[in-house]
Design an enzyme around this catalytic site. Structure first.
Site, short mmCIF file in Angstrom:
data_model
loop_
_atom_site.label_atom_id
_atom_site.label_comp_id
_atom_site.label_asym_id
_atom_site.label_seq_id
_atom_site.Cartn_x
_atom_site.Cartn_y
_atom_site.Cartn_z
N ARG A 159 1.31 -1.35 0.05
CA ARG A 159 0.13 -0.29 0.17
C ARG A 159 1.18 1.14 0.41
NH1 ARG A 159 -1.91 -3.25 4.20
NH2 ARG A 159 -4.92 -4.13 4.07
N LYS A 194 -2.41 -2.27 7.45
CA LYS A 194 -3.35 -1.64 8.81
C LYS A 194 -3.70 -1.97 9.75
CE LYS A 194 -6.29 -0.66 4.24
NZ LYS A 194 -7.56 -0.86 4.14
N HIS A 265 -2.32 2.15 -5.91
CA HIS A 265 -2.94 1.22 -5.83
C HIS A 265 -3.67 0.19 -7.18
CE1 HIS A 265 -4.74 -0.65 -1.66
NE2 HIS A 265 -6.07 -0.76 -2.09
N ARG A 268 -0.92 -2.82 -6.83
CA ARG A 268 -1.15 -3.27 -5.64
C ARG A 268 -1.48 -4.35 -6.24
NH1 ARG A 268 -1.40 -4.67 -0.22
NH2 ARG A 268 -3.59 -5.19 0.71
N HIS A 291 -3.81 -9.00 4.11
CA HIS A 291 -5.99 -9.07 3.63
C HIS A 291 -6.43 -10.14 5.25
CE1 HIS A 291 -6.49 -8.04 -0.43
NE2 HIS A 291 -6.77 -7.27 0.38
N TYR A 300 -9.76 -11.05 -6.00
CA TYR A 300 -8.76 -11.16 -7.53
C TYR A 300 -9.17 -12.25 -8.00
CZ TYR A 300 -6.31 -6.87 -4.74
OH TYR A 300 -5.98 -6.00 -5.01
#
Length: 323
Positions: A159, A194, A265, A268, A291, A300
């Site tokens: 990110r 995150k 992004h 990414r 994730h 994806y």
């Protein structure tokens, strides 16, 4: 265009609806266009009520949900339905204040969930064209930095916040300041993602080489004492911002001749899509992207199928459609 099939014809509006429209025109001073949209939405509601053989002010939540389902089945978008429901909700709120209805039948009724759009990803050739691009006329310092950023974004799927949060090496304040760092000897990036979750992602050979080239000249134009520990810095030695990365990446994409809008992004998404196409290992992609849930990563697989479907359409003789 959205289909209007199965939607009712608009009847004349009853007195309460006309009074509401006059209220919003005078009290809210709506623009003519907005007032027209309010009118059309109420005409649509009156048409549904007429078809259901129910008085407008006697409508119940079940009726509203059915009307929303009818609009969805007729091809109206989730956003369009949400806007119409909002208009109806405003009417019944006003009607409740006037004592015309005991409750608002639209309260709690939501539009169908909009399909989640696929993330945009570059094709493999476009991604390589971007990272391999060399601008001989650019400032060598900027060119080395931007090349290293592009390689790391695409090669490791970071990110943009993770990228700008990297330091050259861990230091005494690394944990306290919640930063990541790069370990070129091991070919790894220690990333703070995150939720302050740390993960280690591999850094490919091309990115390692680009980072070595960047680090060799990174400190040259910076005054003594002004250099931050950040891996990617600006001309004055300060840590590069996410916005600056966006600007530089867009400029690089234009210089490389890409017509697609490119931002961090996108790289990414490209990393994840290309890795999944090659390996088929969804769990590995989840771990590399950081994730928390594999459900987030599963989008994806839709990108991957899109790629396979396109290849089938382009190459298989039985897939050719009549024009």
């Amino acid at each position: 265009m959205e289909s209007a099939a199965s939607e009712p014809c608009a009847p004349a509006l009853p007195a309460p609806a006309l009074a509401y429209l006059e209220h919003v025109r005078v009290e809210k001073r709506l623009a003519p266009r907005t007032h027209t949209l309010y009118t059309l939405d109420l005409q649509k509601l009156a048409g549904f009520a007429q078809d259901a053989q129910v008085e407008l002010l006697a409508l119940q939540p079940a009726h509203i949900r059915r009307f929303a389902a009818q609009m969805h089945g007729a091809g109206r978008s989730a956003r369009g339905i949400a806007l119409i429901l909002s208009g109806w909700r405003g009417f019944f709120q006003w009607a409740a204040r006037q004592g015309l209805v005991p409750m608002n039948p639209v309260e709690g009724v939501r539009a169908p969930r909009a399909p989640k759009p696929l993330p945009k990803a570059l094709g493999v050739e476009d991604a390589l064209q971007l990272v391999n691009h060399v601008n001989a006329e650019a400032d060598p310092w900027l060119e080395a930095r931007d090349a290293a950023m592009a390689e790391l974004l695409y090669g490791s799927g970071l990110r943009v916040a993770e990228l700008v949060g990297l330091d050259v090496a861990p230091g005494p304040d690394t944990e306290r300041l919640a930063r990541g760092w790069i370990d070129l000897a091991a070919g790894e990036a220690h990333v703070l993602g995150k939720g302050s979750k740390r993960r280690i992602v591999p850094v490919g050979n091309a990115a390692v080489q680009a980072l070595h080239s960047w680090l060799a000249i990174r400190a040259h134009p910076i005054a003594a004492g002004a250099l931050e520990p950040a891996l990617f810095i600006g001309r004055r030695g300060a840590r590069l911002t996410a916005q600056s990365v966006w600007v530089r990446l867009r400029a690089r994409a234009r210089q490389a001749g890409l017509t697609t809008s490119v931002h961090p992004h996108v790289l990414r998404h490209s990393f994840a899509s290309h890795l999944l196409q090659s390996s088929g290992d969804l769990r590995a992609v989840q771990e590399l992207l950081g994730h928390a849930s594999i459900a987030t990563t599963q989008i994806y697989t839709r990108l991957d199928f899109q790629h396979l479907a396109q290849a089938y359409e382009n190459a298989h003789p039985r897939a050719r459609r009549k024009r």
